[in-house]
Design an enzyme around this catalytic site. Structure first.
Site, PDB file in Angstrom:
ATOM      1  CB  CYS A   4      -0.972  -0.040   1.165  1.00 46.24           C
ATOM      2  SG  CYS A   4      -1.927  -1.571   1.134  1.00 46.24           S
ATOM      3  CG  HIS A   7      -2.077   4.394   5.257  1.00 46.19           C
ATOM      4  ND1 HIS A   7      -2.093   4.273   3.890  1.00 46.19           N
ATOM      5  CD2 HIS A   7      -2.094   3.121   5.742  1.00 46.19           C
ATOM      6  CE1 HIS A   7      -2.118   2.986   3.565  1.00 46.19           C
ATOM      7  NE2 HIS A   7      -2.120   2.268   4.661  1.00 46.19           N
ATOM      8  CG  HIS A  45      -6.554   0.676   1.715  1.00 46.21           C
ATOM      9  ND1 HIS A  45      -5.690   1.340   0.869  1.00 46.21           N
ATOM     10  CD2 HIS A  45      -5.776   0.028   2.628  1.00 46.21           C
ATOM     11  CE1 HIS A  45      -4.443   1.108   1.261  1.00 46.21           C
ATOM     12  NE2 HIS A  45      -4.470   0.323   2.324  1.00 46.21           N
TER      13      HIS A  45
END
Lengths: 266, 400
Positions: free
Chosen positions: B164, B292, B326
């Site tokens: 990620c 994040h 996400h």
């Protein structure tokens, strides 16, 4: 034309079918030994329980990285690292795709977190307590050259010693037929941006076009070189093993080679 | 600590996600705090969760000359590339510098593995079916290979696949290559699409929420997975440069665990300090941080504490994963684009989805949208394997 990047090779690690480490590879290249029957890659940097459970890609990458760092005499904890692989752990990808096709809700969570391309970088930084930057890259069929260019760039740009490990394992299943990787191979280099009179210097310059692979003329070496994208390191490994100054071209992208002048320590 | 770096000009950028196609669609959704998550209708077997899906990809094949690259991930990349004048900007850079002087440096977590999964679902006598007999798809490098081919670029071409943090880290790759004179421009960014690997994979780790994700909510219950593509064109700053600047980046490793973050956010904090040092700024200079903020229990704990202890209350912070889900390897670039929009529009996005603030959060959190000048902003991206990245941007005209 001056080289774009100059780096000094402080350490080398290698694992090939028939050569369990860099020393064994050098003995074979020098004609003092024949390719043997190697076992599992010896990833002794990993704690024993991790070593037992680790997937093949992690073992292979950690084994060569450990050799190279040991030879360099540097602390692994302080080294930014670049892990390069064309295809990552194809055995896990094959498992994932087969399981997802049949029983997707039974996917193993451990296999899933080991499936990420940066699994070797993750295990390596955990085992060596390394908080420096770590990366996991692919350049497809030109992964080794792309990884070497990236690691040398990082070393010179940040003025730091950098660990490069490039690894690929044999393909399996329907995916293996697509990737056409026929065997495992890994190489690691510790590259320093600082002049070192006892180390081999690599002068690396991007050069437009792809010149094609350069056979060494040795049947074993050339068969290893053809087995997977990371093994395109074989001509460079051959020159380093023979301690021979030479010039090489290594494919780094579509229509881009890197020209590498290998200059022996004075 | 690294030395301050010369800023880079962001000549063009774009993003496509569940919020829509291109920058205006994103700015509109952010301005009205309208999220893009919807009930999961994607996975090959039922999975009770919410997703951030890009509508219409099924009906939009790639141009015929790029047909060998055909798959959902490359389709999404193509859709993104055709927004906001991005293709023209890249063609212009190629014209000015030459094909070998423009790099393609892209992040992805799973690239076109959806095509590999599909092949395994309909194997032909144990082999990949004929129409998927295309080796260029069955590799993590599929996306970068596709983009280089689409623009006929012949410079360095690299895939960064660090889960990620992938498409945040590529800004660093580009900066190093440009600073050393290896290239003159770089196409950076990333793409990840919905696929069974990530839906069932994160589900197997019990990280997927049954409801739309609620970053930094005290009662959050996990992530919602989304898909996105985004790209930016980076060049040296010249006298005539307009547009925002990349002023810093930081990268660091947790050295803690493969799938959970360091409990004190050690790697995240090193990446933050590294980014501030390269940018030559201090925490108090930062007007906005795009967090994040995945809505996983542990990420948000660690990141909330890091922000609370590192920044003054004048620094505003929010996660936009409640808008988009996400988007994994694409999150770095998508959220870089959202951060650049926050600077462009003077609009701090809401931390959509949270109703009960986690008590670990400090006064920096922008729970609802705020109109406010944003001159300097950060974007955080943290990945599996303890892989952390932080990007620093400045609005046009702001000295770094």
């Amino acid at each position: 034309m001056s080289a774009a990047l100059s780096v000094w090779v402080k350490g080398v690690g290698l694992w090939a079918p028939g050569a369990a480490d860099w020393h064994a590879f050098c003995e074979i290249v020098a004609g003092r030994d024949a390719p043997g029957t190697e076992g599992r890659p010896m990833a002794d940097v990993l704690p024993p329980n991790e070593r037992r459970r680790a997937p093949e890609s992690v073992l292979l990458a950690a084994a060569v990285a450990g050799q190279a760092v040991r030879m360099s005499g540097l602390e692994a904890a302080a080294l930014p690292c670049v892990f390069a692989s064309a295809h990552g752990d194809q055995a896990i990808t094959d498992y994932m795709c087969a399981t997802l096709a049949d029983t997707p809700t039974e996917l193993s969570p451990t296999k899933f977190h080991n499936s990420v391309h940066n699994a070797p970088a993750g295990y390596w930084t955990i085992a060596t307590h390394c908080h420096a930057s770590s990366s996991a890259v692919s350049g497809g069929e030109t992964t080794f050259g792309a990884g070497l260019l990236e690691a040398a760039t990082l070393a010179v740009a940040d003025d730091r010693d950098v660990l490069l490990a490039s690894y690929d394992i044999a393909g399996v299943g329907p995916l293996g037929e697509m990737t056409a990787t026929t065997g495992p191979f890994a190489i690691a280099l510790v590259l320093s941006p600082r002049a070192d009179a006892t180390a081999v210097r690599l002068d690396i310059t991007p050069s437009p076009g792809n010149s094609g692979s350069q056979p060494t003329g040795d049947a074993w070496l050339d068969s290893v070189a053809a087995s997977n994208p990371s093994a395109q390191a074989i001509p460079l490994a051959h020159a380093l093993a023979l301690a021979r100054s030479t010039a090489l071209r290594v494919a780094a992208a579509r229509e881009l080679d890197i020209h590498v002048d290998v200059e022996l320590a004075a | 600590m690294p030395h301050p770096m010369p800023p880079l000009s962001i000549r063009a950028y774009t993003a496509t996600s569940a919020l829509g196609r291109g920058l205006d669609a994103h700015a509109d959704a952010l301005r009205s705090s309208r999220g893009g998550l919807s009930p999961n209708d994607f996975s090959s077997a039922p999975l009770d969760c919410w997703i951030g899906r890009v509508a219409g990809l099924e009906d939009e094949p790639l141009p015929a000359e790029l047909a060998q690259w055909e798959c959902r991930n490359n389709r999404l990349a193509w859709v993104a590339l055709t927004q906001d004048g991005f293709m023209d900007a890249v063609r212009d850079a190629r014209e000015r510098y030459g094909a070998s002087r423009v790099a393609v440096l892209l992040g992805t977590s799973t690239s076109s593995i959806g095509a590999t999964e599909e092949g395994y679902r309909r194997l032909d006598h144990g082999r990949m079916p004929e129409d998927l007999h295309r080796p260029v798809l069955h590799t993590p490098h599929s996306l970068a290979g596709f983009v280089a081919a689409a623009f006929d670029l012949e410079g360095p071409c690299l895939t960064v696949a660090t889960a990620c943090s992938s498409s945040a880290k590529v800004f660093g790759n580009a900066e190093r290559m440009i600073r050393l004179g290896l290239i003159d421009a770089a196409v950076v960014g990333g793409t990840d699409t919905l696929c069974d690997s990530v839906l069932f994979g994160f589900n197997s780790l019990e990280l997927v929420s049954g409801e739309p994700c609620r970053p930094f909510d005290a009662n959050r219950s996990g992530i919602s997975i989304g898909e996105a593509a985004g790209f930016a064109l980076l060049e040296r700053v010249t006298d005539g440069s307009t547009g925002p600047l990349l002023i810093g980046y930081g990268e660091a490793s947790d050295a803690h665990h493969m799938s959970t973050p360091h409990p004190e956010g050690l790697g995240a904090e090193i990446a933050l300090r590294d980014a501030l040092a390269r940018a030559g700024i201090e925490a108090g200079d930062v007007d906005y941080i795009n967090l994040h903020g995945t809505a996983s229990q542990k990420n948000d704990d660690v990141e909330a504490a890091l922000v609370a202890r590192s920044f003054p209350a004048t620094t505003r912070a929010s996660s936009t994963k409640g808008f988009t889900g996400h988007t994994l390897g694409a999150a770095g670039m998508l959220e870089a684009a959202i951060t650049l929009l926050a600077m462009r529009d003077g609009h701090v996005p809401a931390n959509l989805g949270a109703t009960t603030p986690d008590p670990l959060c400090g006064p920096q959190m922008a729970w609802t949208a705020e109109q406010r000048e944003v001159r300097i902003a950060l974007s955080n991206s943290f990945g599996f394997g303890g892989n952390n990245a932080c990007l620093a941007f400045a609005r046009v005209g702001e000295p770094a």
